[in-house]
Design a protein around this motif. Structure first.
Motif, mmCIF file in Angstrom:
data_model
loop_
_atom_site.group_PDB
_atom_site.id
_atom_site.type_symbol
_atom_site.label_atom_id
_atom_site.label_comp_id
_atom_site.label_asym_id
_atom_site.label_seq_id
_atom_site.Cartn_x
_atom_site.Cartn_y
_atom_site.Cartn_z
ATOM 1 N N ALA A 1 0.844 -1.206 0.058
ATOM 2 C CA ALA A 1 0.117 0.048 0.038
ATOM 3 C C ALA A 1 0.732 1.159 0.133
ATOM 4 O O ALA A 1 2.018 1.323 0.475
ATOM 5 C CB ALA A 1 -0.792 -0.136 1.152
ATOM 6 N N VAL A 2 0.259 2.288 -0.417
ATOM 7 C CA VAL A 2 0.908 3.629 -0.568
ATOM 8 C C VAL A 2 0.359 4.667 0.020
ATOM 9 O O VAL A 2 -0.888 4.872 -0.250
ATOM 10 C CB VAL A 2 1.277 3.902 -2.049
ATOM 11 N N ILE A 3 1.030 5.487 0.906
ATOM 12 C CA ILE A 3 0.446 6.617 1.553
ATOM 13 C C ILE A 3 1.350 7.795 1.832
ATOM 14 O O ILE A 3 2.652 7.429 1.545
ATOM 15 C CB ILE A 3 -0.224 6.261 3.030
ATOM 16 N N GLY A 4 0.932 8.525 2.286
ATOM 17 C CA GLY A 4 1.847 9.922 2.393
ATOM 18 C C GLY A 4 1.171 11.214 2.299
ATOM 19 O O GLY A 4 -0.195 11.379 2.225
ATOM 20 N N THR A 5 1.834 12.423 2.603
ATOM 21 C CA THR A 5 1.772 13.512 2.602
ATOM 22 C C THR A 5 2.442 14.513 2.066
ATOM 23 O O THR A 5 3.668 14.050 1.923
ATOM 24 C CB THR A 5 1.312 13.968 4.285
ATOM 25 N N SER A 6 1.979 15.459 1.387
ATOM 26 C CA SER A 6 2.882 16.419 0.605
ATOM 27 C C SER A 6 2.077 17.963 0.776
ATOM 28 O O SER A 6 0.979 18.013 1.017
ATOM 29 C CB SER A 6 3.098 15.882 -0.770
ATOM 30 N N LEU A 7 2.954 18.873 0.548
ATOM 31 C CA LEU A 7 2.528 20.422 0.684
ATOM 32 C C LEU A 7 1.447 20.550 -0.483
ATOM 33 O O LEU A 7 0.650 21.379 0.012
ATOM 34 C CB LEU A 7 3.710 21.152 0.610
ATOM 35 N N GLY A 8 1.545 20.042 -1.694
ATOM 36 C CA GLY A 8 0.629 20.206 -2.686
ATOM 37 C C GLY A 8 -0.648 20.101 -2.438
ATOM 38 O O GLY A 8 -1.023 19.396 -1.538
ATOM 39 N N ARG A 9 -1.555 20.686 -3.203
ATOM 40 C CA ARG A 9 -2.818 20.823 -3.291
ATOM 41 C C ARG A 9 -3.606 19.594 -3.029
ATOM 42 O O ARG A 9 -4.482 19.219 -2.436
ATOM 43 C CB ARG A 9 -3.531 21.492 -4.377
ATOM 44 N N TYR A 10 -2.947 18.509 -3.495
ATOM 45 C CA TYR A 10 -3.509 16.961 -3.662
ATOM 46 C C TYR A 10 -2.727 16.268 -2.600
ATOM 47 O O TYR A 10 -3.052 14.972 -2.838
ATOM 48 C CB TYR A 10 -3.339 16.576 -5.176
ATOM 49 N N GLY A 11 -2.095 16.633 -2.006
ATOM 50 C CA GLY A 11 -1.168 15.585 -0.868
ATOM 51 C C GLY A 11 -0.609 14.472 -1.278
ATOM 52 O O GLY A 11 -0.176 13.685 -0.538
ATOM 53 N N GLY A 12 0.074 14.822 -2.587
ATOM 54 C CA GLY A 12 0.835 13.901 -3.114
ATOM 55 C C GLY A 12 0.483 12.650 -3.957
ATOM 56 O O GLY A 12 1.171 11.923 -4.147
ATOM 57 N N VAL A 13 -0.758 12.882 -4.687
ATOM 58 C CA VAL A 13 -1.488 11.799 -5.362
ATOM 59 C C VAL A 13 -0.688 11.421 -6.272
ATOM 60 O O VAL A 13 -0.660 10.299 -6.829
ATOM 61 C CB VAL A 13 -2.960 12.395 -5.712
#
Length: 183
Positions: A115-127
């Motif tokens: 599974a792949v998860i995560g967070t990112s600053l961008g508007r879509y959260g790293g999608v």
């Protein structure tokens, strides 16, 4: 002793990374009988090069690569936690997947659920990075669980650990449990 081992690959090398905190949350969220093991040496793994992907007495495999492959072989599943860099997968993560995809057709994660998860600053959260990571893992022979997803815009944390966000904590707990059940 755990019944199920999940390898955690972290796409960020930064010590204070929110994705590192998300990986910590995943490790803390493991149900009984499940152990999540963070492989925290991706920064030591050399760039993939078929010329050095050999293991002979004269030319042994680089130790960090051998350790990565051993950790993957010992795992029943994998959880990838990653940010998005410039709309794509961080180089260290892509490099690790390249090493784990070899030998061709028989990599250490072949057929194992991930599974792949995560967070990112961008508007879509790293999608975008998460989609690319799932694609790359699938091509490498990993059984990607497409329905186990979490992409969170990092601003929702307001400088707090992800465990302090009840919705995110519940989602991570659910994903870890379902991933372990697939192993």
């Amino acid at each position: 002793m755990s019944d199920t081992t999940v390898l955690v690959l972290l796409g960020s090398l930064r010590a204070a990374s929110i994705n590192r905190q998300l990986a910590e949350l995943a490790i803390e969220s493991a149900p009984e009988g499940v152990e999540l093991k963070l492989f925290d040496r991706l920064g030591e793994v050399p760039f993939y090069n078929e010329d050095i992907d050999v293991d002979t007495p004269d030319q042994p495999l680089a130790e960090p690569v051998a350790a990565l492959r051993r950790a993957a072989a010992e795992a029943d599943a994998a959880l990838v936690v990653t940010p998005e860099y410039n709309g794509s997968v961080p180089g260290v993560l892509k490099n690790a997947i390249d090493w784990l995809s070899r030998p061709y057709g028989d990599g250490a994660l072949k057929g194992k659920p991930a599974a792949v998860i995560g967070t990112s600053l961008g508007r879509y959260g790293g999608v975008w990075a998460h989609d690319e990571t799932r694609k790359t893992l699938g091509i490498a022979g990993v059984r990607v669980l497409e329905d186990l997803k979490l992409s969170v815009q990092s601003t929702v944390f307001d400088d707090r650990h992800p465990r302090e966000n009840a919705d995110v904590a519940a989602s991570v707990r659910d994903i870890v449990g379902k991933l372990a059940a697939e192993a």
